[in-house]
Design a protein around this motif. Structure first.
Motif, mmCIF file in Angstrom:
data_model
loop_
_atom_site.group_PDB
_atom_site.id
_atom_site.type_symbol
_atom_site.label_atom_id
_atom_site.label_comp_id
_atom_site.label_asym_id
_atom_site.label_seq_id
_atom_site.Cartn_x
_atom_site.Cartn_y
_atom_site.Cartn_z
ATOM 1 N N GLU A 119 41.535 48.968 38.985
ATOM 2 C CA GLU A 119 41.129 50.186 38.258
ATOM 3 C C GLU A 119 39.883 49.906 37.438
ATOM 4 O O GLU A 119 38.913 50.676 37.465
ATOM 5 C CB GLU A 119 42.269 50.636 37.345
ATOM 6 N N TYR A 120 39.889 48.776 36.711
ATOM 7 C CA TYR A 120 38.731 48.426 35.897
ATOM 8 C C TYR A 120 37.488 48.231 36.756
ATOM 9 O O TYR A 120 36.411 48.768 36.452
ATOM 10 C CB TYR A 120 39.006 47.151 35.091
ATOM 11 N N ALA A 121 37.614 47.466 37.846
ATOM 12 C CA ALA A 121 36.460 47.152 38.681
ATOM 13 C C ALA A 121 35.844 48.402 39.298
ATOM 14 O O ALA A 121 34.625 48.593 39.273
ATOM 15 C CB ALA A 121 36.869 46.163 39.774
ATOM 16 N N LEU A 122 36.681 49.268 39.867
ATOM 17 C CA LEU A 122 36.174 50.479 40.516
ATOM 18 C C LEU A 122 35.472 51.394 39.525
ATOM 19 O O LEU A 122 34.432 51.989 39.831
ATOM 20 C CB LEU A 122 37.317 51.223 41.210
ATOM 21 N N ASN A 123 36.035 51.515 38.325
ATOM 22 C CA ASN A 123 35.454 52.421 37.329
ATOM 23 C C ASN A 123 34.244 51.827 36.628
ATOM 24 O O ASN A 123 33.333 52.558 36.228
ATOM 25 C CB ASN A 123 36.506 52.816 36.295
ATOM 26 N N LYS A 124 34.211 50.503 36.487
ATOM 27 C CA LYS A 124 33.096 49.860 35.794
ATOM 28 C C LYS A 124 31.775 50.161 36.488
ATOM 29 O O LYS A 124 30.750 50.390 35.836
ATOM 30 C CB LYS A 124 33.329 48.342 35.724
ATOM 31 N N VAL A 125 31.781 50.165 37.836
ATOM 32 C CA VAL A 125 30.525 50.355 38.574
ATOM 33 C C VAL A 125 30.486 51.711 39.297
ATOM 34 O O VAL A 125 29.589 51.960 40.098
ATOM 35 C CB VAL A 125 30.297 49.204 39.573
ATOM 36 N N ASN A 126 31.465 52.574 38.996
ATOM 37 C CA ASN A 126 31.509 53.924 39.596
ATOM 38 C C ASN A 126 31.482 53.896 41.126
ATOM 39 O O ASN A 126 30.641 54.534 41.769
ATOM 40 C CB ASN A 126 30.344 54.798 39.088
ATOM 41 N N CYS A 127 32.402 53.139 41.705
ATOM 42 C CA CYS A 127 32.475 53.086 43.173
ATOM 43 C C CYS A 127 32.766 54.476 43.740
ATOM 44 O O CYS A 127 33.700 55.147 43.301
ATOM 45 C CB CYS A 127 33.582 52.134 43.617
ATOM 46 N N LYS A 128 31.971 54.880 44.735
ATOM 47 C CA LYS A 128 32.208 56.165 45.400
ATOM 48 C C LYS A 128 33.076 56.023 46.638
ATOM 49 O O LYS A 128 33.715 56.984 47.074
ATOM 50 C CB LYS A 128 30.869 56.816 45.782
ATOM 51 N N ALA A 129 33.066 54.823 47.224
ATOM 52 C CA ALA A 129 33.870 54.577 48.422
ATOM 53 C C ALA A 129 34.475 53.190 48.317
ATOM 54 O O ALA A 129 33.918 52.298 47.668
ATOM 55 C CB ALA A 129 33.026 54.699 49.688
ATOM 56 N N LEU A 130 35.625 53.026 48.958
ATOM 57 C CA LEU A 130 36.313 51.746 48.963
ATOM 58 C C LEU A 130 36.857 51.466 50.358
ATOM 59 O O LEU A 130 37.516 52.319 50.964
ATOM 60 C CB LEU A 130 37.479 51.763 47.964
ATOM 61 N N VAL A 131 36.557 50.263 50.869
ATOM 62 C CA VAL A 131 37.153 49.787 52.119
ATOM 63 C C VAL A 131 38.234 48.784 51.725
ATOM 64 O O VAL A 131 37.961 47.851 50.959
ATOM 65 C CB VAL A 131 36.098 49.119 53.022
ATOM 66 N N THR A 132 39.449 48.982 52.229
ATOM 67 C CA THR A 132 40.552 48.121 51.804
ATOM 68 C C THR A 132 41.475 47.761 52.956
ATOM 69 O O THR A 132 41.628 48.519 53.914
ATOM 70 C CB THR A 132 41.372 48.812 50.691
ATOM 71 N N MET A 133 42.083 46.583 52.857
ATOM 72 C CA MET A 133 43.198 46.262 53.732
ATOM 73 C C MET A 133 44.352 47.197 53.373
ATOM 74 O O MET A 133 44.454 47.651 52.224
ATOM 75 C CB MET A 133 43.673 44.820 53.514
#
Length: 575
Positions: A119-133
């Protein structure tokens, strides 16, 4: 020519500069990769053993272009951030190349992260997309994301909305084509790829706009003041570092490098992927996570010439009960890094594993990451006892931490690095960037080192209280701040203790609130699922207070010494 020939005449102070005979690459990653493809189109670029996939350079280029086109089709623009939360696989490297080609910043997220950290990482840099396992062993990545954003169950792919993750609009999960249940609101990776056009004209248009100095990658590194910092790296940073790392290993298109180290670290992504790509060599992933048996099997089956690893990985391979069954005679080089290696282990690696040209590398994420490295020509005594010489186009100096003066050869002080590899800065954190990089451009590592008269650097300790557990850098302050959240914890101090298997393990001294009782199991249960497993302290002691100076400063070294005596632990004297 060996880098070792550039350290004469003898140094009169601990300042060394790398040679500049070979010019820096001044192209973005995508453009440079395309020049390598043009030279070696049919050579094998990538083998993902556990996925049973193989790509030639031309095939990898085409799939990366297809993915880049599909990412643009999601509405992403150059400069947007795309996260990747995954262990090693072909999709990871496709995302690495595709984002670089269209100027998207790849955000590396540690697969060991749990809900609070992601949660912290995604919000810190305002990720618009995420690729995940989707999942890995006991880690349910999609489950963690749905815990953070239950609203997604009723959303359309590409139109996600969440109170907790307000910037994230698209989540792409890595599937095996045709397998796995549908995930409401989320996109399959295989379906996203089908949307792309490898000949999309927009790729060429964007390529013309990209510059080598553009930021292209964000990697989170733990901070002494709490939450992780987003070290922001440019094309120029990591592409050149990968190139010169490969030069020290004397990589050629004939080499096949086995990469069991994680791609979310610079070790896998730069020392592995980019070192290979800049030399037309072949990347070989033995598995998604580290397993010594699959590494040994892969080296034999794929006839690998190189192997990377942290010391604990090499130890696990050497000590595997089936080690002698495998033919490792094709090996010659590789890199050992991440933490100090006992000399006898290094000698076993060179003889029993045939890695006679293995090199040692030192660095940190903020310098892309390698600033010092031995080469295949480094004399054996220097290779097993130092981290080599300064890399080309870089400077390193050893300074007195108090006065700032450069010290004499053999005298310990803080290691600082300057040159092309120093990061762009910490994402959205100018104050911390200014603390790390001084006005003359020197990156202050916080590591204590010595430099001999020939320029060889030896890491002797740390100014910061960072703990290195199995190659993972952990800052105790981050763990302390998390444990402070427990309602029964009044105070806590975390230190590293020596450990034969991992190098170091975490120990927490906890002061409970008056009238409260607390157990080790309660502390571990509080951590589970919230912070990465390697950050959960192995040793927990409940105490009434901490040893302090007369001025009230906590003396962590006394905590460490007392625990070493209690547990009968000894420092490794061989490293």
């Amino acid at each position: 020519m060996s880098q070792d020939l550039f350290a004469s005449p003898p140094l009169t102070r601990s300042l060394a500069r790398g040679n500049t005979d070979v010019p820096l690459i001044e192209q973005p990653i995508g453009a440079y990769f395309d020049t390598i493809v043009a030279r070696h189109p049919d050579r094998e670029a990538l083998v993902s053993v556990h996925q049973r996939r193989r790509y030639s350079y031309r095939q990898l280029q085409r799939e990366a272009n297809r993915l880049a086109s599909a990412l643009l089709g999601l509405g992403l623009m150059p400069g947007d951030r795309v996260g990747i939360w995954s262990h090693n696989n072909a999709e990871w490297v496709l995302v690495q190349l595709a984002t670089a080609k269209v100027g998207l910043l790849l955000v590396n997220i540690n697969p060991a992260y749990r809900t609070a950290e992601v949660e912290y990482a995604l919000n810190k840099v305002n990720c618009k997309a995420l690729v995940t396992m989707a999942r890995f062993k006991t880690s349910d990545y999609l489950g963690m994301l749905r815990e953070l954003a239950p609203e997604w169950s009723h959303a359309k792919p590409g139109e996600l909305a969440s109170i907790v993750l307000p910037h994230l609009k698209t989540v792409i999960w890595i599937d095996e084509p045709g397998q796995g249940v549908e995930q409401p609101g989320l996109l399959r990776f295989s379906d996203l790829l089908k949307r792309g056009d490898p000949d999309d004209a927009r790729l060429t248009d964007i390529a013309y706009q990209l510059k080598a100095s553009d930021p292209i990658n964000i990697q989170f590194t733990s901070g002494t003041t709490g939450f992780p910092k987003g070290a922001t790296l440019t094309h120029r940073n990591i592409l050149n570092n990968g190139f010169f790392i490969g030069e020290a290993m004397k990589l050629t298109p004939a080499d096949r490098l086995c990469i069991p180290v994680p791609l979310y670290h610079c070790f896998g992504m730069v020392l592995g992927n980019l070192a290979c790509f800049t030399h037309g060599a072949t990347i070989v992933y033995p598995n998604d996570g580290f397993d010594p048996l699959t590494v040994l099997q892969t080296v034999q089956d794929e006839q690998c010439t190189g192997l990377h690893g942290v010391p604990t990985m090499f130890i696990a391979e050497l000590d595997h009960p089936r080690f002698k069954e495998f033919n490792l005679s094709t090996l010659r080089t590789g890199i050992m890094a991440g933490s100090p290696c006992p000399i006898e282990v290094m000698e076993r690696v060179m003889t029993d594993m045939h890695l006679r040209q293995i090199t040692i590398a030192y660095g940190m994420t903020e310098i892309s990451p390698v600033s010092c490295q031995s080469s295949i020509d480094t004399p054996l005594d220097k290779r097993v006892s130092t981290v080599g010489l300064v890399q080309p186009h870089l400077e390193v100096k050893i300074r007195n931490p108090e006065s700032g003066e450069i010290v004499l050869p053999g005298v310990s002080g803080e290691l600082c690095t300057r040159g092309y590899s120093v990061m762009h800065g910490y994402w959205d954190d100018p104050a911390r960037t200014q603390e790390a990089i001084d006005t003359e451009g020197w990156m202050h590592t916080g590591d204590l080192a010595t430099m001999d008269a020939e320029g060889y650097v030896n890491i002797v300790g740390r100014i910061k209280d960072m703990v290195i557990r199995g190659g993972e850098n952990i800052y105790p302050r981050e763990i302390e701040e998390f444990l402070y959240r427990h309602p029964k914890v009044q105070d806590v101090q975390v230190v590293g203790l020596p450990d034969k298997r991992f190098g170091e393990e975490l120990c927490a001294w906890v002061v409970t609130r008056p009238g409260e009782t607390l157990t080790e199991d309660e502390i571990r249960a509080f951590c589970k699922g919230q912070i990465a497993h390697y950050k959960i302290p192995r040793y927990i002691r409940f105490v009434s207070g901490f040893p302090m100076t007369v001025t009230g400063k906590i003396q962590k070294f006394k905590i460490r010494d007392e625990m070493k005596n209690q547990l009968g632990l000894e420092e490794d004297k061989t490293a």
